[in-house]
Design a protein around this motif. Structure first.
Motif, mmCIF file in Angstrom:
data_model
loop_
_atom_site.group_PDB
_atom_site.id
_atom_site.type_symbol
_atom_site.label_atom_id
_atom_site.label_comp_id
_atom_site.label_asym_id
_atom_site.label_seq_id
_atom_site.Cartn_x
_atom_site.Cartn_y
_atom_site.Cartn_z
ATOM 1 N N ALA A 300 158.663 5.456 96.529
ATOM 2 C CA ALA A 300 159.826 6.346 96.375
ATOM 3 C C ALA A 300 159.528 7.450 95.366
ATOM 4 N N PHE A 301 158.792 7.092 94.313
ATOM 5 C CA PHE A 301 158.430 8.055 93.266
ATOM 6 C C PHE A 301 157.569 9.186 93.853
ATOM 7 N N GLU A 302 156.576 8.826 94.644
ATOM 8 C CA GLU A 302 155.697 9.837 95.235
ATOM 9 C C GLU A 302 156.413 10.623 96.334
ATOM 10 N N LYS A 303 157.256 9.954 97.079
ATOM 11 C CA LYS A 303 157.994 10.633 98.148
ATOM 12 C C LYS A 303 158.906 11.711 97.591
ATOM 13 N N ALA A 304 159.376 11.494 96.340
ATOM 14 C CA ALA A 304 160.253 12.485 95.697
ATOM 15 C C ALA A 304 159.473 13.665 95.123
ATOM 16 N N GLY A 305 158.141 13.670 95.302
ATOM 17 C CA GLY A 305 157.335 14.793 94.838
ATOM 18 C C GLY A 305 156.630 14.573 93.524
ATOM 19 N N HIS A 306 156.733 13.361 92.977
ATOM 20 C CA HIS A 306 156.049 13.056 91.727
ATOM 21 C C HIS A 306 154.638 12.557 92.010
ATOM 22 N N PHE A 307 153.820 12.604 90.988
ATOM 23 C CA PHE A 307 152.420 12.176 91.128
ATOM 24 C C PHE A 307 152.195 10.914 90.319
ATOM 25 N N TYR A 308 151.663 9.877 90.965
ATOM 26 C CA TYR A 308 151.382 8.606 90.267
ATOM 27 C C TYR A 308 149.899 8.509 89.921
ATOM 28 N N ALA A 309 149.616 7.911 88.762
ATOM 29 C CA ALA A 309 148.246 7.719 88.249
ATOM 30 C C ALA A 309 147.602 9.064 87.923
ATOM 31 N N ARG A 310 148.279 9.823 87.080
ATOM 32 C CA ARG A 310 147.775 11.148 86.708
ATOM 33 C C ARG A 310 146.542 11.056 85.814
ATOM 34 N N LEU A 311 146.472 10.015 85.005
ATOM 35 C CA LEU A 311 145.336 9.903 84.088
ATOM 36 C C LEU A 311 144.068 9.441 84.804
ATOM 37 N N GLU A 312 144.210 8.440 85.658
ATOM 38 C CA GLU A 312 143.041 7.908 86.376
ATOM 39 C C GLU A 312 143.391 7.672 87.846
ATOM 40 N N PRO A 313 143.526 8.748 88.623
ATOM 41 C CA PRO A 313 143.881 8.590 90.040
ATOM 42 C C PRO A 313 142.864 7.763 90.821
ATOM 43 N N GLN A 314 141.618 7.736 90.339
ATOM 44 C CA GLN A 314 140.582 6.980 91.052
ATOM 45 C C GLN A 314 140.820 5.481 90.994
ATOM 46 N N ASN A 315 141.635 5.031 90.042
ATOM 47 C CA ASN A 315 141.900 3.593 89.902
ATOM 48 C C ASN A 315 143.232 3.160 90.511
ATOM 49 N N LYS A 316 143.854 4.042 91.240
ATOM 50 C CA LYS A 316 145.195 3.791 91.783
ATOM 51 C C LYS A 316 145.263 2.514 92.619
ATOM 52 N N LYS A 317 144.189 2.195 93.318
ATOM 53 C CA LYS A 317 144.165 1.014 94.187
ATOM 54 C C LYS A 317 143.289 -0.107 93.614
ATOM 55 N N ASN A 318 142.926 -0.011 92.354
ATOM 56 C CA ASN A 318 142.063 -1.030 91.754
ATOM 57 C C ASN A 318 142.872 -2.310 91.529
ATOM 58 N N GLY A 386 145.947 5.874 72.225
ATOM 59 C CA GLY A 386 145.611 4.465 72.392
ATOM 60 C C GLY A 386 144.158 4.356 72.804
ATOM 61 N N GLY A 387 143.706 3.138 73.015
ATOM 62 C CA GLY A 387 142.337 2.924 73.472
ATOM 63 C C GLY A 387 142.150 3.400 74.894
ATOM 64 N N CYS A 388 140.912 3.754 75.254
ATOM 65 C CA CYS A 388 140.656 4.307 76.581
ATOM 66 C C CYS A 388 140.934 3.297 77.692
ATOM 67 N N ASP A 389 140.943 1.992 77.368
ATOM 68 C CA ASP A 389 141.237 0.987 78.396
ATOM 69 C C ASP A 389 142.706 0.986 78.787
ATOM 70 N N LEU A 390 143.547 1.737 78.060
ATOM 71 C CA LEU A 390 144.974 1.793 78.371
ATOM 72 C C LEU A 390 145.334 2.904 79.353
ATOM 73 N N CYS A 391 144.363 3.749 79.702
ATOM 74 C CA CYS A 391 144.661 4.866 80.618
ATOM 75 C C CYS A 391 145.345 4.368 81.883
ATOM 76 N N PHE A 392 144.714 3.413 82.535
ATOM 77 C CA PHE A 392 145.295 2.827 83.740
ATOM 78 C C PHE A 392 145.193 1.313 83.644
ATOM 79 N N PRO A 393 146.269 0.608 83.935
ATOM 80 C CA PRO A 393 147.535 1.136 84.447
ATOM 81 C C PRO A 393 148.582 1.450 83.369
ATOM 82 N N HIS A 394 148.322 1.059 82.120
ATOM 83 C CA HIS A 394 149.399 1.098 81.127
ATOM 84 C C HIS A 394 149.979 2.496 80.938
ATOM 85 N N HIS A 395 149.146 3.457 80.576
ATOM 86 C CA HIS A 395 149.685 4.785 80.297
ATOM 87 C C HIS A 395 150.110 5.517 81.565
#
Length: 813
Positions: A300-318, A386-395
């Motif tokens: 729903a978030f993406e359908k509304a025009g928002h972008f998910y996983a802006r920091l690390e889009p490559q990990n979106k499906k990890n 924060g630490g770099c390990d927080l980029c995805f998914p936390h941040h």
């Protein structure tokens, strides 16, 4: 805008002022994880830079990996606050409600109960042994599945060696792969199981059995008893977090990390978190499930025009990272999509819970930061770190749910403008991790000789804050060399400052410095400019540290630098070092400081140490002069008694006064005995190398007419002396060994020479000899072959010469 400086393309309307309005001209650029580039830094408001940083999950002591994160964050904070003079509102959270905390708190609670019931110095009870054996079997099933089901403590060692041989040998479990975290975890489990197996075979006492099997008992006890915990007994869980929160801030204080301006705890923001989730649901970006959980709706978030996983889009499906972000206790029933993440978790039995519109539950991991940061700092935040390990998914999840909260009519929202992510610290290529138990705590590290609060910070300053650090012998040497170089400069500046009082022109005269040392003054001005450029270039401390080091090198190479240029350079370097947090006791605004703390000779010591050093200088100079005179020697010794006569206590009550008194006495005695200059120089060396050294003071001799430099004995001096003594001992041992070998050879040769050539072959190996004792037949009566006889004759001739020489040398004895 008043400035033509380019802005990040993602920014929504920016402030109507220029960098120069904030003393940021030239502009300050910051490496921003959102854009993966260096962006011009402009805060939303002039009155304060808003900054939120992810704090610790308090269930264990902080380790060096945490130190890397929080010290590097502190360095940037100090540079912004003290160097660029930016007002900062710094907010940190404490995660005191979390899957790891729940597990650890329950496990410790049950383990303490078992210790009370079954501990003690006596033999373990049958119940304790039965429980421990059951825990052992469960641990093997869950953690070491390759082992056969019938493994016992007695057969464990052989079985583990067979089925996990590759891992134990340092290889990957699967041939062809590279060993990593999976193998590290297996090694940890193998070690825990081995300790338990040994304890079960040879239980010396109940308490030692429990101590050695704790790792296997904790998960077993939790599985047995977790449902018995009252979910409203929050203190059971918070006792653990309060303990480690206190210890965390003690560790940060020891590392000279500034405390946050605002500290938020998850357990104290439950109502705000519930309201936050309610609004995200109202905005149609989240949904509740039948079990009472709430999930963020990424679709729903993406359908509304928002972008998910802006920091690390490559990990979106990890899947691994997504699962780790949800936590081990999270139920996934009712989720619409695998990627949707929990905002509110329905609590199961044995877990802490709070009331909500969806039922009893607790916050998800990511929602806590969004709700607390928004509650304290509002709709837009300048910096998030924060630490770099927080980029995805936390941040990335924080960004999504915060934008979902603050959005109105799906208009774009910029919740955080700049993300700062600190690099990892690793040892032997492995990231430090509590779950892997491969970490060194801050407390333990600061007990080791190679680490101090200052050394750790120097180590981090020498590496870019967003890059990883691999702790190697080379890194430790580089860190020690930089600190030692600064110490040596500061010792000189303290000596120069001691010799002058601050008059109307201050401690030093900048104009005199520029006139007396134009080349060094130009280097000093250039260094200031380079440091400024480095700090404006995304806080490039490695460049700044190199500039400081190069400036000290130029000073050291100068033929005869003046005290004014020395004090000018030292004062500026001290200011920058203090801004970097390298001096816990310093004030960067104090221009009279010419060294960081810890190098000064303490006040109670000074009245006796400096006179001792001055007398020693005079004795040494007199001893090597052509006009050496014993009467003059006695005079300078008598003149040195003034500090002792002025003292309010007897020398015996002060060890430094006692050393001065003894040195004066010995000098006077040598003067009266008209001792040679050599004896005086030996006395001076003894004062330096033994008496004062044992009191923590070292006299560093310099070329006359410069006096000896008085300095505390630090670890660099101790290490240098230890290395020198070790080298001398090694050299002496090598000489002793060589002499012993030569003596043994000489003794063996002498023993050999005693034997007559006429008797040397009269052994059981032969049965007949000629008149000279040379063998004719072997033991079986066969004639000795001509070729062998030829060799025997040569040996006989050599022994004849050796023996006759020995006889001649011993003829008179």
């Amino acid at each position: 805008m008043a400035s033509t400086t380019t802005q990040p393309p993602w920014a929504q309307p920016r402030p109507a002022y220029s960098p120069s309005d904030l003393n940021l001209e030239p502009p300050l650029k910051v490496f921003n994880s959102l854009t993966r580039s260096k962006d011009v830094f402009l805060p939303e408001k002039r009155d304060a830079v808003t900054w939120y940083t992810c704090g610790p999950t308090t269930y264990d002591d902080a380790h060096l990996g945490h130190a890397r994160n929080y010290v590097s964050t502190d360095i940037i904070r100090r540079i912004m606050r003290d160097y660029f003079q930016l007002p900062i509102k710094f907010v940190m959270n404490i995660t005191d409600v979390d899957d790891k905390i729940i597990l650890r708190a329950r496990q410790q609670h049950f383990f303490e109960k078992v210790k009370k019931e079954h501990g003690g110095d006596g033999a373990p009870s049958a119940a304790a042994l039965e429980t421990t054996r059951a825990a052992f079997q469960q641990y093997l099933r869950n953690r070491l599945p390759l082992l056969p089901a019938d493994v016992t403590p007695e057969t464990y060692g052989a079985s583990a060696g067979e089925h996990y041989k590759r891992v134990l040998d340092g290889e990957a479990l699967v041939p062809g792969e590279v060993p990593g975290d999976k193998e590290a975890k297996l090694k940890m489990h193998l070690k825990a199981a081995a300790a338990a197996a040994e304890a079960l075979q040879h239980p010396s006492s109940a308490s030692s059995l429990l101590q050695q099997t704790e790792d296997i008992l904790l998960p077993y006890l939790d599985q047995l008893h977790s449902s018995s915990v009252d979910s409203h007994d929050h203190d059971l869980f918070l006792r653990l977090t309060r303990k480690f929160e206190d210890r965390f801030f003690e560790d940060m204080g020891a590392l000279n990390v500034l405390r946050p301006d605002v500290l938020t705890r998850v357990s104290e923001y439950i109502p705000e978190i519930v309201s936050f989730v309610e609004k995200i649901i109202a905005n149609k970006f989240a949904y509740a499930t039948p079990d009472g959980s709430v999930y963020f709706d990424i679709g729903a978030f993406e359908k509304a025009g928002h972008f998910y996983a802006r920091l690390e889009p490559q990990n979106k499906k990890n899947k691994d990272l997504l699962a780790d972000g949800e936590g081990s206790l999270t139920s996934t029933s009712g989720k619409r999509n695998d990627s949707d993440f929990a905002l509110w978790k329905a609590s199961k039995s044995g877990e802490p819970s709070w009331p909500s519109p969806w039922g009893e539950g607790r916050p998800g991991w990511h929602i806590e930061c969004s709700a607390m940061a928004s509650a304290v700092l509002g709709k837009s935040i300048d910096l998030h770190s924060g630490g770099c390990d927080l980029c995805f998914p936390h941040h990335d999840n924080e960004l999504a749910q915060s934008e979902a909260y603050w959005t109105v009519d799906n208009a774009p929202v910029q919740w955080v403008n700049y993300f700062l992510h600190m690099g990892h610290l690793s040892i032997s290529g492995m990231k430090m991790s509590k779950s892997l138990k491969n970490f060194t705590t801050v407390r333990d590290a600061l007990q080791q000789p190679e680490w101090t609060s200052r050394t750790l910070r120097i180590c981090f300053l020498l590496t870019s804050w967003h890059d990883g650090i691999e702790v190697t012998e080379g890194v430790l040497k580089e860190t020690a060399a930089w600190e030692s170089k600064m110490n040596n400069l500061f010792f000189k500046s303290l000596e120069a400052a001691r010799g002058r009082s601050a008059g109307t022109t201050g401690l030093y005269d900048e104009q005199k410095a520029s006139e007396a040392d134009p080349q060094l003054f130009a280097a000093f001005k250039a260094a200031k400019e380079k440091v400024d450029q480095a700090l404006r270039d995304s806080f490039s401390t490695p460049v700044a540290m190199r500039v400081l080091s190069d400036l000290v090198n130029e000073y050291n190479l100068a033929p005869k630098p003046s005290d004014d240029i020395l004090l000018l350079i030292s004062s500026w370097i001290t200011r920058i070092a203090t801004i970097f947090g390298l001096d816990a006791g310093g004030d960067f605004q104090d221009s009279t400081r010419v060294a960081w703390s810890g190098l000064e000779i303490p006040d109670p010591v000074r009245p006796f140490v400096y006179p001792a050093s001055e007398l020693r200088d005079k004795v040494r100079q007199l001893a090597v002069s052509e006009s050496f005179d014993h009467a003059a020697l006695k005079t300078i010794a008598d003149e040195a008694r003034a500090p002792l006569q002025a003292a309010t206590t007897a020398p015996d009550s002060n060890p430094h006064a006692k050393v001065l008194d003894a040195f004066i006495h010995d000098t006077t005695k040598l003067a009266e005995e008209k001792a040679p200059a050599k004896a005086l120089l030996e006395l001076c060396d003894q004062l330096r190398d033994t008496h004062l050294w044992n009191l923590g003071i070292y006299l560093e001799d310099r070329d006359p007419p410069q006096p000896a430099l008085v300095r505390p004995v630090d670890r660099f001096l101790r290490n240098t002396r230890a290395a020198r003594e070790a080298a001398a001992a090694e050299k002496a041992e090598a000489r002793r060994k060589r002499e012993a070998e030569e003596a043994a050879k000489k003794a063996a040769l002498a023993e050999k020479a005693r034997k007559s050539h006429l008797d040397m072959f009269r052994t059981e190996e032969f049965s007949e000899w000629d008149s000279d004792g040379i063998p004719l037949k072997d033991a079986e009566g066969k004639e000795v072959a001509k070729s062998r006889r030829k060799k025997l004759v040569k040996e006989w001739e050599r022994q004849k010469a050796l023996h006759e020489k020995w006889v001649a040398s011993n003829a008179g004895s």
